[in-house]
Structure formats: C-alpha cells, structure tokens
Design a protein around this motif. Structure first.
Motif, PDB file in Angstrom:
ATOM      1  N   ARG A  67     -13.376 -68.360 -17.057  1.00 13.74           N
ATOM      2  CA  ARG A  67     -12.433 -67.202 -16.534  1.00 13.74           C
ATOM      3  C   ARG A  67     -13.214 -65.887 -16.113  1.00 13.74           C
ATOM      4  NH1 ARG A  67      -7.866 -67.715 -21.470  1.00 13.74           N
ATOM      5  NH2 ARG A  67      -6.951 -69.658 -20.581  1.00 13.74           N
ATOM      6  N   PHE A 128      -8.356 -59.840 -20.994  1.00 15.34           N
ATOM      7  CA  PHE A 128      -7.447 -59.056 -19.934  1.00 15.34           C
ATOM      8  C   PHE A 128      -8.755 -58.582 -19.136  1.00 15.34           C
ATOM      9  CE2 PHE A 128      -4.987 -55.429 -18.511  1.00 15.34           C
ATOM     10  CZ  PHE A 128      -3.821 -55.697 -18.660  1.00 15.34           C
ATOM     11  N   GLU A 192      -0.788 -56.934 -25.384  1.00 14.62           N
ATOM     12  CA  GLU A 192      -1.266 -58.224 -25.251  1.00 14.62           C
ATOM     13  C   GLU A 192      -1.980 -58.609 -26.739  1.00 14.62           C
ATOM     14  OE1 GLU A 192      -1.019 -60.670 -22.903  1.00 14.62           O
ATOM     15  OE2 GLU A 192       0.192 -59.199 -21.754  1.00 14.62           O
ATOM     16  N   ARG A 210      -3.488 -68.078 -23.744  1.00 12.11           N
ATOM     17  CA  ARG A 210      -3.137 -69.252 -22.786  1.00 12.11           C
ATOM     18  C   ARG A 210      -3.620 -68.823 -21.306  1.00 12.11           C
ATOM     19  NH1 ARG A 210       1.146 -69.935 -19.618  1.00 12.11           N
ATOM     20  NH2 ARG A 210       2.404 -68.109 -20.230  1.00 12.11           N
ATOM     21  N   THR A 211      -3.461 -67.550 -20.922  1.00 13.66           N
ATOM     22  CA  THR A 211      -4.143 -67.084 -19.531  1.00 13.66           C
ATOM     23  C   THR A 211      -4.479 -65.444 -19.904  1.00 13.66           C
ATOM     24  OG1 THR A 211      -2.076 -66.358 -18.843  1.00 13.66           O
ATOM     25  CG2 THR A 211      -2.421 -68.497 -18.151  1.00 13.66           C
ATOM     26  N   VAL A 212      -5.146 -64.972 -18.917  1.00 12.68           N
ATOM     27  CA  VAL A 212      -5.798 -64.026 -18.970  1.00 12.68           C
ATOM     28  C   VAL A 212      -5.021 -62.792 -17.841  1.00 12.68           C
ATOM     29  CG1 VAL A 212      -7.842 -62.311 -18.525  1.00 12.68           C
ATOM     30  CG2 VAL A 212      -8.090 -64.420 -19.562  1.00 12.68           C
ATOM     31  N   PRO A 213      -4.392 -61.945 -18.145  1.00 12.37           N
ATOM     32  CA  PRO A 213      -3.525 -60.879 -17.284  1.00 12.37           C
ATOM     33  C   PRO A 213      -4.656 -60.111 -16.580  1.00 12.37           C
ATOM     34  CG  PRO A 213      -2.673 -60.745 -19.606  1.00 12.37           C
ATOM     35  CD  PRO A 213      -3.757 -61.653 -19.781  1.00 12.37           C
ATOM     36  N   SER A 225      -1.701 -60.876 -11.609  1.00 15.19           N
ATOM     37  CA  SER A 225      -1.711 -62.287 -11.609  1.00 15.19           C
ATOM     38  C   SER A 225      -2.082 -62.526 -13.134  1.00 15.19           C
ATOM     39  CB  SER A 225      -2.816 -62.756 -10.501  1.00 15.19           C
ATOM     40  OG  SER A 225      -4.344 -62.337 -10.871  1.00 15.19           O
ATOM     41  N   GLN A 226      -2.434 -64.035 -13.187  1.00 13.56           N
ATOM     42  CA  GLN A 226      -2.712 -64.735 -14.554  1.00 13.56           C
ATOM     43  C   GLN A 226      -3.902 -65.580 -14.407  1.00 13.56           C
ATOM     44  OE1 GLN A 226      -1.666 -64.033 -17.592  1.00 13.56           O
ATOM     45  NE2 GLN A 226       0.431 -62.808 -17.156  1.00 13.56           N
ATOM     46  N   ALA A 228      -5.727 -68.407 -15.237  1.00 16.11           N
ATOM     47  CA  ALA A 228      -5.705 -69.763 -16.196  1.00 16.11           C
ATOM     48  C   ALA A 228      -6.890 -70.351 -16.661  1.00 16.11           C
ATOM     49  CB  ALA A 228      -5.027 -70.714 -15.461  1.00 16.11           C
TER      50      ALA A 228
END
Length: 228
Positions: A67, A128, A192, A210-213, A225-226, A228
């Motif tokens: 990520r 984040f 968050e 679940r995802t990183v903003p 965006s997110q 994944a």
C-alpha cells in the motif's frame, strides 16, 4: 510565490488502550513554526536522506508495504523502509519513545544505540495519506501510521529525552482529541482512527484498515481516493 517542492514524510499515531478508553499521543507545535504553528499534532516529520539506510529489526507487513508503494507521485519512487524509518526516528526525536527489538544496534538515533535496540516497524499499520495543497509554506506527502502503545519499549509516560519541537506532550483521550486546536487533516485522521478502533476490543491486535484514504493535493484540483 513559487510553489514549494513536495517532500515525503511520516507521522506516528500511538494508540493507548485502557479502562478509561483509548487515547493518542499528541503535542503542540511552536508558535513560530513555519508549518502549522501552535497546532496540536502527532509526532512526525520529513524523510531524511539517511533514513533509507537505517537498520530496522523488521519492515512493515507485506500488505502495508504494497500500500505504501501504491499511487506513486510522478517520477518519485518511494522507499517503504525509508518512510517507516522516518516515522520511528521522528517518534524518538520528538517524544523520546522507542519501538524496537534487541539487536546489534549501531543506529545513531537517540536512545536506540544506548539501549541495544533496533527500530522495529513490523507493527506499524499504514492508515492514511495526504499531500499538502499548493501555496503552503511547506508541502509534504505524508504517510500516517498507527501503532499500539504496548509496542513501546520502556515507560510510555517518560518524555525526558524528547527534543523541544513539540510541547505539552500528553496522552489525549480519543473522544476529546478533536476539541484541541488541530489542523484539518489531523481531525480527519482522528475520525478514521476512531472508526478503526471501534471495530476491535481493548485487548485485540490493531487491524489493517480495509482501505487507506488518500487526500491527493499534488495538482491544482484536489482528488480523494481509497488505496486498497
């Protein structure tokens, strides 16, 4: 005014969980600071040239590394090791707190060499990312990491080795942190963290989000965006 170059940076969010609920470690930047003066922030700062060569006991997990390497800036190859090392270095410089494992440490950072510890990034969760908008006196591509305060080696309330970059260092109850004078992005990150912590018990390991903003302000038009 000429726009400032974007520098990679790392921020450490330490989460302390107990009978009175979760809290996070924060401090206040100086009134004369060029970037975010008099604001309460998490420990963190820019990646230094030597961070990529810093010996680590362990890297972040493969999921976190993948990520971190996602959504690269044009022409910039990010080093997950340098980003993680910067977070741990800034943590010990600004708070005196260490996250490490015993090892043959020749690390020049304060505390590590004296304690025979190698910085350990294995329990840092990337949660984040935000790029500072154009027109600011400093611009950073900031990677935010969450770590459990139980990973700290030594007394979690001993800030005696901290430099003077952050004042009023203290553990702030998560439910009250947003009442402080905060940068906007810090408010968003706190929300968050609160969402993530709400999904686990007080003694459970911290989960990967679940995802990183990602607040992407590298260009004139903001983008969200997110990862994944």
């Amino acid at each position: 005014m000429t726009d400032q170059p974007i520098r990679d940076a790392a921020t450490m969010i330490l989460l302390r969980r107990g009978s009175e609920g979760p809290s996070v470690l924060m401090g206040m930047r100086g009134a004369k600071a060029a970037f975010m003066p008099s604001k309460y922030v998490f420990p963190g700062g820019a990646v230094d040239p030597d961070d990529g060569a810093a010996p680590l006991a362990a890297m972040p997990s493969p999921e976190n590394v993948a990520r971190i390497m996602s959504e690269p800036r044009d022409g910039v190859t990010v080093s997950p090791g340098a980003i993680a090392a910067a977070g741990l270095r800034e943590l010990v410089e600004e708070t005196g707190l260490m996250i490490g494992k015993p090892g043959d440490s020749r690390n020049p950072w304060p505390g590590y060499g004296d304690s025979g510890l190698l910085p350990d990034a294995s329990q840092m969760h990337y949660i984040f990312r935000a790029i500072t908008p154009p027109g600011r006196p400093r611009r950073f591509d900031a990677y935010f990491f969450l770590a459990d305060a139980d990973q700290i080696t030594g007394d979690r309330d001993d800030f005696s080795r901290a430099c003077d970059e952050l004042s009023h260092l203290h553990w702030v109850p998560l439910a009250k942190a947003r009442a402080l004078d905060l940068p906007f992005i810090t408010e968003v990150v706190l929300a968050e963290v609160a969402q993530l912590v709400a999904t686990v018990g007080p003694h459970d390991p911290l989960p990967l989000p679940r995802t990183v903003p990602f607040f992407d302000n590298r260009g004139p038009v903001p983008r969200f965006s997110q990862i994944a």
